[in-house]
Design an enzyme around this catalytic site. Structure first.
Site, mmCIF file in Angstrom:
data_model
loop_
_atom_site.group_PDB
_atom_site.id
_atom_site.type_symbol
_atom_site.label_atom_id
_atom_site.label_comp_id
_atom_site.label_asym_id
_atom_site.label_seq_id
_atom_site.Cartn_x
_atom_site.Cartn_y
_atom_site.Cartn_z
ATOM 1 N N SER A 176 0.874 -1.204 0.061
ATOM 2 C CA SER A 176 0.068 -0.040 0.079
ATOM 3 C C SER A 176 1.013 1.227 -0.016
ATOM 4 O O SER A 176 0.501 2.142 -0.642
ATOM 5 C CB SER A 176 -0.879 0.030 1.263
ATOM 6 O OG SER A 176 -0.152 -0.145 2.419
ATOM 7 N N GLY A 186 8.630 9.959 8.106
ATOM 8 C CA GLY A 186 8.001 10.774 8.918
ATOM 9 C C GLY A 186 6.231 10.235 8.821
ATOM 10 O O GLY A 186 5.955 9.272 8.522
ATOM 11 N N ALA A 216 -0.207 5.541 4.333
ATOM 12 C CA ALA A 216 -0.527 5.289 2.769
ATOM 13 C C ALA A 216 -2.013 5.755 2.224
ATOM 14 O O ALA A 216 -2.268 6.339 1.440
ATOM 15 C CB ALA A 216 -0.089 3.977 2.513
ATOM 16 N N LYS A 253 9.770 3.662 16.738
ATOM 17 C CA LYS A 253 8.281 4.220 17.162
ATOM 18 C C LYS A 253 7.352 3.010 16.810
ATOM 19 O O LYS A 253 6.164 3.169 17.273
ATOM 20 C CB LYS A 253 7.889 5.353 16.249
ATOM 21 C CG LYS A 253 8.070 5.390 14.820
ATOM 22 C CD LYS A 253 6.901 4.905 14.177
ATOM 23 C CE LYS A 253 6.875 4.882 12.669
ATOM 24 N NZ LYS A 253 5.567 4.227 12.035
ATOM 25 N N SER A 268 -2.738 2.606 11.601
ATOM 26 C CA SER A 268 -1.483 2.163 12.080
ATOM 27 C C SER A 268 -1.657 0.720 12.549
ATOM 28 O O SER A 268 -2.191 0.262 13.289
ATOM 29 C CB SER A 268 -0.947 2.929 13.346
ATOM 30 O OG SER A 268 0.196 1.917 14.004
ATOM 31 N N ARG A 269 -0.876 -0.060 11.546
ATOM 32 C CA ARG A 269 -1.024 -1.656 11.939
ATOM 33 C C ARG A 269 -0.265 -1.858 13.296
ATOM 34 O O ARG A 269 -0.800 -2.975 13.840
ATOM 35 C CB ARG A 269 -0.348 -2.188 10.617
ATOM 36 C CG ARG A 269 1.013 -1.970 10.579
ATOM 37 C CD ARG A 269 1.649 -2.303 9.239
ATOM 38 N NE ARG A 269 1.270 -1.686 8.262
ATOM 39 C CZ ARG A 269 1.751 -1.798 6.779
ATOM 40 N NH1 ARG A 269 2.871 -2.818 6.689
ATOM 41 N NH2 ARG A 269 1.522 -0.869 5.851
#
Length: 343
Positions: free
Chosen positions: A11, A133, A137, A188, A251-252
């Site tokens: 993606s 950053g 997607a 992160k 966020s996966r």
């Protein structure tokens, strides 16, 4: 107009392909997966980016030579766990000084190398740069305003890559601190797992704010010990990327963390998310680096205990809350005590 190949049909790579094509460049998308290329050719849409239509002008291929030769830029957009394999596969086709932009985030578990270091090891003739950053997607593909950073060894390379990507909805800054960028982007994801676990346990905004704030402290502590610049961890590829990854349902890593907090195993959570959960692969590497550089990383330590040692999520939070009493910032001096003289 530049000739750009996106190496990887996931993606994120597809979102960047759409962006670059709209900027007027000639785009080729390569994947090692025949099924993925067939899907993209047939539907001109990625299943993880519904509603984002791919222009007919984009070429889709599984042919290595077609993807690499004669291209001005290769955008390495494969999952971190496939970076070495893909780099090794394409190495013999890459021309001297051909530019490669890595846009994935992670640290290789068994070598604790960053992804740009892996690419440089496998393709030593390439000019390797990094882009990172806060940039889901799903939003970049839809043209939602996004700001990102390109890191390179020379200002000329960074400025060239910026010129290809930047437009009215995609702002690009540049930096020489590739190491700081990559450490922020990789670590992160581990903290985002912790944020998701807290959500899965039913905790609130106070907990999330604490994890984000103390998480960037841990990331910066390790990153500066390794040679990254403190300012980088205060910027888009540090705190900026951490905020969006800990807070967004795109966020996966956060989604996997939520499932783990609700009682699922790491394997069950990754299967349900149906995408590569980069934080799982970076967690062990982060602890190895913490030991190597003698840096305390209690949040990342607890994430490892939950993922790989069978510790319950609730117990991990308790361990964090009951740690030894600390100063928030250890090097801030207390003002001298003054004794008031009696009148």
């Amino acid at each position: 107009m530049a000739k750009v190949s996106i190496i990887g049909g996931g993606s994120w790579g597809i979102a960047l392909a759409v962006l670059l094509q709209k900027n007027g460049h000639e785009i080729c998308v390569w994947s090692a997966l025949e099924k993925e290329i067939t899907m993209l050719r047939e539907f001109h849409e990625h299943k993880m980016l519904p509603g984002v239509k791919l222009p007919e002008e984009i070429v889709f291929t599984t042919e290595d030579r077609e993807a690499v030769e004669g291209k001005d830029l290769l955008v390495m957009a494969v999952a971190s766990s496939y970076t070495r394999e893909t780099s090794h596969r394409l190495s013999g086709l890459v021309a001297p000084k051909q530019k490669i932009l890595n846009v994935a985030k992670g640290i290789e578990e068994h070598t604790v190398m960053t992804l740009s270091e892996i690419i440089e090891q496998e393709i030593p003739q390439a000019d390797v740069a990094v882009m990172s950053g806060p940039s889901h997607a799903e939003e970049v593909g839809r043209g939602i305003p996004t700001t990102i950073v390109v890191g390179a060894k020379t200002k000329e390379t960074a400025e060239y890559i910026r010129s290809l990507f930047m437009n009215e909805v995609f702002r690009v800054y540049i930096t020489p601190d590739i190491l700081g960028m990559e450490l922020g982007g990789a670590l992160k994801n581990v903290v985002a797992l912790a944020a998701g676990i807290a959500d899965g346990l039913g905790y609130g905004d106070n907990t999330k704010a604490a994890l984000i704030t103390r998480g960037i402290t841990e990331i910066a502590r390790l990153g500066t010990a390794m040679g990254g610049k403190f300012e980088t961890f205060c910027g888009l590829t540090g705190i900026g990327d951490l905020i969006v990854t800990c807070a967004s349902m795109h966020s996966r890593n956060r989604r996997a963390g939520i499932l783990i907090g609700q009682g699922k195993t790491c394997e069950e959570a990754m299967a349900e998310v149906k995408m590569v959960v980069e934080g799982v692969y970076s967690a062990k590497a982060a602890m190895e680096l913490a030991r190597k550089y003698k840096v305390q990383m209690p949040i990342i330590e607890q994430v490892n205990a939950v993922l790989f040692e069978g510790r319950s999520a609730a117990q991990a939070v308790k361990e964090l809350m009951l740690r030894d009493k600390k100063l928030e910032v250890s090097d801030l001096p207390w003002p001298p005590v003054t004794v008031q003289q009696p009148v």
